[in-house]
Design a protein around this motif. Structure first.
Motif, PDB file in Angstrom:
ATOM      1  N   LEU A  77       9.250  11.372   4.069  1.00 27.37           N
ATOM      2  CA  LEU A  77       7.704  11.401   3.540  1.00 27.37           C
ATOM      3  C   LEU A  77       6.710  10.599   4.370  1.00 27.37           C
ATOM      4  N   MET A  78       7.181   9.322   4.874  1.00 29.27           N
ATOM      5  CA  MET A  78       6.551   8.423   5.732  1.00 29.27           C
ATOM      6  C   MET A  78       6.026   9.303   7.087  1.00 29.27           C
ATOM      7  N   THR A  79       7.137  10.083   7.694  1.00 26.32           N
ATOM      8  CA  THR A  79       6.827  10.764   8.901  1.00 26.32           C
ATOM      9  C   THR A  79       5.940  11.693   8.691  1.00 26.32           C
ATOM     10  N   VAL A  80       6.103  12.624   7.580  1.00 26.65           N
ATOM     11  CA  VAL A  80       4.981  13.777   7.593  1.00 26.65           C
ATOM     12  C   VAL A  80       3.909  13.199   6.967  1.00 26.65           C
ATOM     13  N   GLY A  81       3.758  12.152   6.128  1.00 29.85           N
ATOM     14  CA  GLY A  81       2.450  12.013   5.542  1.00 29.85           C
ATOM     15  C   GLY A  81       1.987  11.054   6.360  1.00 29.85           C
ATOM     16  N   ASN A  82       2.198  10.336   7.589  1.00 30.61           N
ATOM     17  CA  ASN A  82       1.736   9.535   8.616  1.00 30.61           C
ATOM     18  C   ASN A  82       0.914  10.623   9.615  1.00 30.61           C
ATOM     19  N   MET A  83       1.958  11.616   9.810  1.00 35.28           N
ATOM     20  CA  MET A  83       1.260  12.639  10.703  1.00 35.28           C
ATOM     21  C   MET A  83       0.081  13.382   9.920  1.00 35.28           C
ATOM     22  N   ARG A  84      -0.046  13.875   8.807  1.00 31.27           N
ATOM     23  CA  ARG A  84      -1.119  14.457   8.134  1.00 31.27           C
ATOM     24  C   ARG A  84      -2.194  13.537   7.897  1.00 31.27           C
ATOM     25  N   LEU A  85      -1.790  12.266   7.451  1.00 28.60           N
ATOM     26  CA  LEU A  85      -3.122  11.221   7.882  1.00 28.60           C
ATOM     27  C   LEU A  85      -3.923  11.270   9.111  1.00 28.60           C
TER      28      LEU A  85
END
Ligand SMILES: Cc1cc2nc3c(=O)[nH]c(=O)nc-3n(C[C@H](O)[C@H](O)[C@H](O)COP(=O)(O)OP(=O)(O)OC[C@H]3O[C@@H](n4cnc5c(N)ncnc54)[C@H](O)[C@@H]3O)c2cc1C
Length: 369
Positions: free
Chosen positions: A329-337
Motif C-alpha cells: 500500500l505504501m509502495t503504490v500509494g507513494n508512487m500515486r502521490l
C-alpha cells in the motif's frame, strides 16, 4: 565483532524454493571487485561490471559494450545509451543512473546499427525486453553475445532528480555540469559539479530517502517482480552485509547464470582484472533480504493497486501477509502521490525526520518474513 552478529540477527531463512523463486536459475555466486583501484574509484559498487566489460573487449570476446551514461541537458540530469568501443568509454559510463531511460527506443537502434558483437549492460526489464526481441530477430540474437543486468529495486522518474538538482543549484547559484548518483564506500555520496568548478557532495540518502520510499517510481516498476535479472548471462549488484561495511574495498555480488556468462567472468578473473571469491547464494539473498521479497510479491502490489484504480497483472500468486499488504500500500500509494501536483508539494515539504520515520516504518514492514 558486532557486524557478524548483526548479519546473523537480520538473516532470514531461505528455503530451496525461495532461492529458486527469487533468484531464478544460476550456476554460481561470487563476491568480487575490480582489481584496479582506479576502476573502483567512480564505480557504483566494486567496479566488476566495468572491469569485466573491459576484459571482454580487450580479449576480443566482443567488439562493443552497450552502456548507459549520465548527460546534463539544460542543467538537468538525464540518461543516454551509447556503445563503448574503448576502455575509456566504458570507464566514462561507470556508476548507477537512478533515472528513467528508454532502453528499447534508444538502445535497440544502436544495437541494430552496430557492426560487430556486443555485450549489453541493462536493467532486468530491459534485458528481458531485449531477449524477447532476440527471439524474433536472429540477426539481433547473433549480435548480442553477452548480457549483464544490474540488480534492480526500481527506477525513478525525472521529477525526483530534477528536484534534487534544483535544490543543489540553489545552494551554489551555478549551473550543473556533471552529476554522479553514488560514489564512494558503502551507501556512498552523491556528487554534483557546477560551472564554476565547485562541487557539492552529500550522503546518497539526500536522494535515496525519496527513492527508497518509491516516491516518483516509474509506473512500470510496480508491475515488475524481477529483482535479480532472470534473463541475463550475468547479474551484478551490491552485497549489503554488515560484515562488509568496514571493508575498505567495496564489492560487487555476481550471479553467473549461463555458460557464456561463466566464460567471460572466468576470463576477467583469469587475466587479473577481477578478484573473486565464491559466495554462498544465500548471502546474495541476505544482501537484499528486505527489498527482494517485497519486490517479488506482485500479488500484494496488485491487491494494493486496486485501491488506487491501477490494474496490475499478478503473475506470481504469492501469499499476502498483512505486513506485505501494508508495505505494498505504501509502495503504490507513494508512487500515486508523486503523480499529483498537491502530492509533490507534500512530498517535498515533508521535513527530513518525517521522511526518515516513514522510511524506517516501511523497512520494518519489509523485514518480516
Ligand atoms: C535503477 C537501479 C536500481 C538498482 N537497484 C539495486 C538494488 O536494489 N540492489 C542492488 O544490489 N543493486 C542495485 N543496482 C545495481 C548497483 O547499483 C550497481 O550498479 C551494481 O552493483 C554494479 O556495480 P559495479 O560497480 O560493478 O558497476 P560499474 O562498474 O559502476 O558499472 C555500472 C554499469 O551499469 C550501467 N548502468 C548504470 N545505470 C544504468 C541504467 N539505469 N540502465 C542501464 N545501465 C546502467 C553503466 O553503463 C555501467 O556500465 C541498481 C542500479 C540501478 C541503475
Amino acid at each position: 565483532m558486532f557486524a557478524p552478529l548483526a548479519d546473523h540477527f537480520f538473516k532470514k531463512t531461505w528455503k530451496e524454493d525461495d532461492i529458486q523463486r527469487y533468484l531464478g536459475n544460476y550456476q554460481g555466486a561470487y563476491l568480487t571487485h575490480a582489481a584496479d583501484e582506479q576502476i573502483r574509484a567512480l564505480a557504483a559498487s566494486g567496479g566488476t561490471t566495468s572491469a569485466m566489460a573491459i576484459a571482454g573487449l580487450e580479449k576480443g570476446r566482443f567488439d562493443g559494450v552497450l552502456v548507459c551514461n549520465t548527460v546534463i541537458k539544460e542543467g538537468k540530469v538525464r540518461s543516454r545509451f551509447s556503445i563503448a568501443t574503448t576502455a575509456a568509454e566504458i570507464l566514462a559510463a561507470r556508476g548507477s543512473k537512478y533515472v528513467e531511460s528508454r532502453f528499447l527506443q534508444e538502445a535497440l537502434p544502436l544495437i541494430r546499427n552496430f557492426r560487430g558483437r556486443l555485450a549489453v549492460i541493462g536493467l532486468p526489464c530491459d534485458i528481458a525486453g531485449l531477449r524477447r526481441r532476440c527471439d524474433k530477430e536472429p540477426e539481433l540474437a547473433g549480435k548480442v553475445v553477452l548480457t549483464i543486468t544490474l540488480l534492480c529495486g526500481h527506477n525513478s522518474r525525472v521529477e525526483l532528480i530534477d528536484e534534487i538538482t534544483a535544490r543543489l543549484q540553489r545552494e551554489t547559484g551555478q549551473e550543473l555540469v556533471n552529476y554522479r548518483f553514488r560514489v564512494g564506500h558503502w551507501r556512498g555520496r552523491l556528487e554534483a559539479v557546477f560551472a564554476d568548478g565547485s562541487v557539492i557532495s552529500k550522503p546518497t540518502e539526500y536522494f535515496n530517502d525519496y527513492q527508497n520510499l518509491h516516491f516518483f517510481s516509474e509506473r512500470k516498476c510496480l508491475a515488475c517482480h524481477d529483482h535479480f535479472g532472470y534473463e541475463a548471462d550475468i547479474s551484478v549488484g551490491d552485497v549489503w552485509l554488515f560484515r562488509l561495511k568496514n571493508d575498505p574495498v567495496k564489492h560487487t555480488g555476481v550471479i553467473i547464470r549461463t555458460h557464456r556468462g561463466d566464460e567471460v567472468f572466468r576470463l576477467a578473473v583469469g587475466c587479473g582484472a577481477v578478484q573473486a571469491s565464491e559466495l554462498d547464494i544465500r548471502d546474495i539473498l541476505n544482501g537484499q533480504a528486505r527489498s527482494a521479497p517485497a519486490h517479488y510479491n506482485l500479488s500484494a502490489k496488485a491487491k494494493a493497486a486496486k485501491l488506487f484504480n491501477i490494474q496490475i497483472n499478478d503473475t506470481v500468486n504469492q501469499k499476502i501477509p498483512w505486513h506485505a499488504y501494508l508495505n505494498a500500500l505504501m509502495t503504490v500509494g507513494n508512487m500515486r502521490l508523486s503523480e499529483k501536483d498537491w502530492g509533490k508539494t507534500i512530498i517535498f515539504r515533508t521535513p527530513r525526520f518525517g521522511l526518515k520515520f516513514y522510511l524506517y516504518l516501511k523497512k520494518a514492514l519489509e523485514s518480516f518474513k
